[in-house]
Design a protein around this motif. Sequence first.
Motif, PDB file in Angstrom:
ATOM      1  N   ASN A  54       0.836  -1.211   0.000  1.00 36.57           N
ATOM      2  CA  ASN A  54       0.000   0.000   0.000  1.00 36.57           C
ATOM      3  C   ASN A  54       0.864   1.251   0.000  1.00 36.57           C
ATOM      4  O   ASN A  54       0.551   2.224  -0.703  1.00 36.57           O
ATOM      5  CB  ASN A  54      -0.947  -0.002   1.205  1.00 36.57           C
ATOM      6  N   GLU A  55       1.935   1.248   0.781  1.00 35.85           N
ATOM      7  CA  GLU A  55       2.825   2.407   0.805  1.00 35.85           C
ATOM      8  C   GLU A  55       3.470   2.643  -0.560  1.00 35.85           C
ATOM      9  O   GLU A  55       3.588   3.782  -1.005  1.00 35.85           O
ATOM     10  CB  GLU A  55       3.906   2.220   1.868  1.00 35.85           C
ATOM     11  N   VAL A  56       3.876   1.568  -1.214  1.00 39.28           N
ATOM     12  CA  VAL A  56       4.479   1.705  -2.546  1.00 39.28           C
ATOM     13  C   VAL A  56       3.458   2.268  -3.526  1.00 39.28           C
ATOM     14  O   VAL A  56       3.774   3.146  -4.342  1.00 39.28           O
ATOM     15  CB  VAL A  56       5.038   0.346  -3.034  1.00 39.28           C
ATOM     16  N   ARG A  57       2.209   1.785  -3.448  1.00 36.90           N
ATOM     17  CA  ARG A  57       1.153   2.324  -4.322  1.00 36.90           C
ATOM     18  C   ARG A  57       0.949   3.813  -4.077  1.00 36.90           C
ATOM     19  O   ARG A  57       0.826   4.599  -5.016  1.00 36.90           O
ATOM     20  CB  ARG A  57      -0.165   1.581  -4.076  1.00 36.90           C
ATOM     21  N   GLN A  58       0.908   4.207  -2.803  1.00 35.59           N
ATOM     22  CA  GLN A  58       0.720   5.625  -2.478  1.00 35.59           C
ATOM     23  C   GLN A  58       1.891   6.461  -2.995  1.00 35.59           C
ATOM     24  O   GLN A  58       1.676   7.549  -3.543  1.00 35.59           O
ATOM     25  CB  GLN A  58       0.576   5.795  -0.967  1.00 35.59           C
ATOM     26  N   LEU A  59       3.106   5.963  -2.818  1.00 39.85           N
ATOM     27  CA  LEU A  59       4.270   6.703  -3.321  1.00 39.85           C
ATOM     28  C   LEU A  59       4.231   6.813  -4.838  1.00 39.85           C
ATOM     29  O   LEU A  59       4.545   7.863  -5.403  1.00 39.85           O
ATOM     30  CB  LEU A  59       5.559   6.004  -2.890  1.00 39.85           C
ATOM     31  N   ARG A  60       3.833   5.746  -5.501  1.00 39.25           N
ATOM     32  CA  ARG A  60       3.745   5.784  -6.965  1.00 39.25           C
ATOM     33  C   ARG A  60       2.697   6.800  -7.404  1.00 39.25           C
ATOM     34  O   ARG A  60       2.926   7.579  -8.329  1.00 39.25           O
ATOM     35  CB  ARG A  60       3.381   4.389  -7.486  1.00 39.25           C
ATOM     36  N   ASP A  61       1.540   6.804  -6.720  1.00 35.35           N
ATOM     37  CA  ASP A  61       0.500   7.776  -7.063  1.00 35.35           C
ATOM     38  C   ASP A  61       0.978   9.203  -6.821  1.00 35.35           C
ATOM     39  O   ASP A  61       0.742  10.098  -7.634  1.00 35.35           O
ATOM     40  CB  ASP A  61      -0.772   7.508  -6.256  1.00 35.35           C
ATOM     41  N   THR A  62       1.649   9.412  -5.700  1.00 34.29           N
ATOM     42  CA  THR A  62       2.138  10.757  -5.375  1.00 34.29           C
ATOM     43  C   THR A  62       3.154  11.230  -6.410  1.00 34.29           C
ATOM     44  O   THR A  62       3.067  12.351  -6.906  1.00 34.29           O
ATOM     45  CB  THR A  62       2.781  10.761  -3.976  1.00 34.29           C
ATOM     46  N   THR A  63       4.110  10.379  -6.743  1.00 33.94           N
ATOM     47  CA  THR A  63       5.112  10.787  -7.732  1.00 33.94           C
ATOM     48  C   THR A  63       4.473  11.008  -9.092  1.00 33.94           C
ATOM     49  O   THR A  63       4.875  11.918  -9.822  1.00 33.94           O
ATOM     50  CB  THR A  63       6.242   9.749  -7.849  1.00 33.94           C
ATOM     51  N   MET A  64       3.469  10.211  -9.416  1.00 34.10           N
ATOM     52  CA  MET A  64       2.781  10.398 -10.707  1.00 34.10           C
ATOM     53  C   MET A  64       2.087  11.757 -10.722  1.00 34.10           C
ATOM     54  O   MET A  64       2.154  12.480 -11.709  1.00 34.10           O
ATOM     55  CB  MET A  64       1.753   9.280 -10.916  1.00 34.10           C
ATOM     56  N   ARG A  65       1.419  12.107  -9.598  1.00 33.89           N
ATOM     57  CA  ARG A  65       0.738  13.406  -9.532  1.00 33.89           C
ATOM     58  C   ARG A  65       1.731  14.550  -9.665  1.00 33.89           C
ATOM     59  O   ARG A  65       1.505  15.505 -10.400  1.00 33.89           O
ATOM     60  CB  ARG A  65      -0.023  13.527  -8.208  1.00 33.89           C
ATOM     61  N   TYR A  66       2.852  14.474  -8.929  1.00 38.04           N
ATOM     62  CA  TYR A  66       3.845  15.532  -9.019  1.00 38.04           C
ATOM     63  C   TYR A  66       4.458  15.591 -10.414  1.00 38.04           C
ATOM     64  O   TYR A  66       4.720  16.676 -10.933  1.00 38.04           O
ATOM     65  CB  TYR A  66       4.945  15.348  -7.970  1.00 38.04           C
ATOM     66  N   ASP A  67       4.689  14.449 -11.019  1.00 38.34           N
ATOM     67  CA  ASP A  67       5.240  14.411 -12.368  1.00 38.34           C
ATOM     68  C   ASP A  67       4.279  15.064 -13.351  1.00 38.34           C
ATOM     69  O   ASP A  67       4.688  15.871 -14.185  1.00 38.34           O
ATOM     70  CB  ASP A  67       5.530  12.972 -12.778  1.00 38.34           C
ATOM     71  N   MET A  68       2.998  14.746 -13.239  1.00 40.98           N
ATOM     72  CA  MET A  68       2.009  15.341 -14.137  1.00 40.98           C
ATOM     73  C   MET A  68       1.891  16.838 -13.886  1.00 40.98           C
ATOM     74  O   MET A  68       1.771  17.631 -14.821  1.00 40.98           O
ATOM     75  CB  MET A  68       0.659  14.651 -13.957  1.00 40.98           C
ATOM     76  N   SER A  69       1.936  17.252 -12.622  1.00 36.82           N
ATOM     77  CA  SER A  69       1.869  18.671 -12.287  1.00 36.82           C
ATOM     78  C   SER A  69       3.086  19.410 -12.847  1.00 36.82           C
ATOM     79  O   SER A  69       2.956  20.499 -13.404  1.00 36.82           O
ATOM     80  CB  SER A  69       1.806  18.831 -10.775  1.00 36.82           C
ATOM     81  N   PHE A  70       4.259  18.822 -12.701  1.00 38.04           N
ATOM     82  CA  PHE A  70       5.474  19.425 -13.218  1.00 38.04           C
ATOM     83  C   PHE A  70       5.409  19.519 -14.739  1.00 38.04           C
ATOM     84  O   PHE A  70       5.795  20.544 -15.326  1.00 38.04           O
ATOM     85  CB  PHE A  70       6.682  18.600 -12.770  1.00 38.04           C
ATOM     86  N   ASP A  71       4.917  18.474 -15.378  1.00 37.65           N
ATOM     87  CA  ASP A  71       4.784  18.475 -16.835  1.00 37.65           C
ATOM     88  C   ASP A  71       3.815  19.568 -17.291  1.00 37.65           C
ATOM     89  O   ASP A  71       4.079  20.280 -18.261  1.00 37.65           O
ATOM     90  CB  ASP A  71       4.297  17.106 -17.312  1.00 37.65           C
ATOM     91  N   ALA A  72       2.713  19.730 -16.571  1.00 38.07           N
ATOM     92  CA  ALA A  72       1.746  20.783 -16.914  1.00 38.07           C
ATOM     93  C   ALA A  72       2.375  22.165 -16.733  1.00 38.07           C
ATOM     94  O   ALA A  72       2.171  23.068 -17.556  1.00 38.07           O
ATOM     95  CB  ALA A  72       0.499  20.649 -16.062  1.00 38.07           C
ATOM     96  N   ALA A  73       3.161  22.344 -15.672  1.00 39.21           N
ATOM     97  CA  ALA A  73       3.820  23.633 -15.441  1.00 39.21           C
ATOM     98  C   ALA A  73       4.829  23.930 -16.556  1.00 39.21           C
ATOM     99  O   ALA A  73       4.915  25.071 -17.032  1.00 39.21           O
ATOM    100  CB  ALA A  73       4.522  23.633 -14.081  1.00 39.21           C
ATOM    101  N   LEU A  74       5.564  22.918 -16.983  1.00 41.60           N
ATOM    102  CA  LEU A  74       6.497  23.121 -18.095  1.00 41.60           C
ATOM    103  C   LEU A  74       5.765  23.499 -19.376  1.00 41.60           C
ATOM    104  O   LEU A  74       6.216  24.377 -20.122  1.00 41.60           O
ATOM    105  CB  LEU A  74       7.320  21.853 -18.332  1.00 41.60           C
ATOM    106  N   THR A  75       4.648  22.860 -19.624  1.00 40.36           N
ATOM    107  CA  THR A  75       3.862  23.178 -20.824  1.00 40.36           C
ATOM    108  C   THR A  75       3.376  24.624 -20.780  1.00 40.36           C
ATOM    109  O   THR A  75       3.453  25.348 -21.777  1.00 40.36           O
ATOM    110  CB  THR A  75       2.664  22.219 -20.944  1.00 40.36           C
ATOM    111  N   ARG A  76       2.882  25.054 -19.610  1.00 38.36           N
ATOM    112  CA  ARG A  76       2.434  26.448 -19.480  1.00 38.36           C
ATOM    113  C   ARG A  76       3.585  27.422 -19.697  1.00 38.36           C
ATOM    114  O   ARG A  76       3.430  28.448 -20.359  1.00 38.36           O
ATOM    115  CB  ARG A  76       1.806  26.669 -18.099  1.00 38.36           C
ATOM    116  N   MET A  77       4.758  27.093 -19.138  1.00 39.24           N
ATOM    117  CA  MET A  77       5.921  27.959 -19.318  1.00 39.24           C
ATOM    118  C   MET A  77       6.302  28.048 -20.801  1.00 39.24           C
ATOM    119  O   MET A  77       6.614  29.134 -21.300  1.00 39.24           O
ATOM    120  CB  MET A  77       7.111  27.430 -18.507  1.00 39.24           C
ATOM    121  N   GLU A  78       6.283  26.909 -21.495  1.00 36.45           N
ATOM    122  CA  GLU A  78       6.612  26.921 -22.923  1.00 36.45           C
ATOM    123  C   GLU A  78       5.627  27.774 -23.704  1.00 36.45           C
ATOM    124  O   GLU A  78       6.017  28.533 -24.593  1.00 36.45           O
ATOM    125  CB  GLU A  78       6.614  25.492 -23.468  1.00 36.45           C
TER     126      GLU A  78
END
Length: 106
Positions: A54-78
């Motif tokens: 369960n902890e690994v699943r939560q960490l994977r979900d959290t990193t996925m959310r941050y990765d998607m958020s970071f990707d969206a921020a990069l797209t907005r900056m571009e």
Amino acid sequence: MPPEAMFLGFAMIIGAHAGMKAILHHRLKMAEIRAKGVQSNDASMQATIEELRNEVRQLRDTTMRYDMSFDAALTRMEERVDRMETRASYNTTNANDPLARLRTEQ
């Protein structure tokens, strides 16, 4: 055979039987205790493994959310940089073209 020897033989057989029964009963109880210990360890081990999963699943979900958020921020900056570059190139084109001021003033 004298009756005393027979009696002693029967007593020894009965005593040996009772002793063997006690020893076997003790070994059976010890095996049950060991089996319960293994089962309880197995159950606690399974619970621990499930918690870790369960902890690994939560960490994977959290990193996925941050990765998607970071990707969206990069797209907005571009997009912002592209708009600014477009404006800058439009302004430099207008500044170099003397007739562009006349066209925008009309």
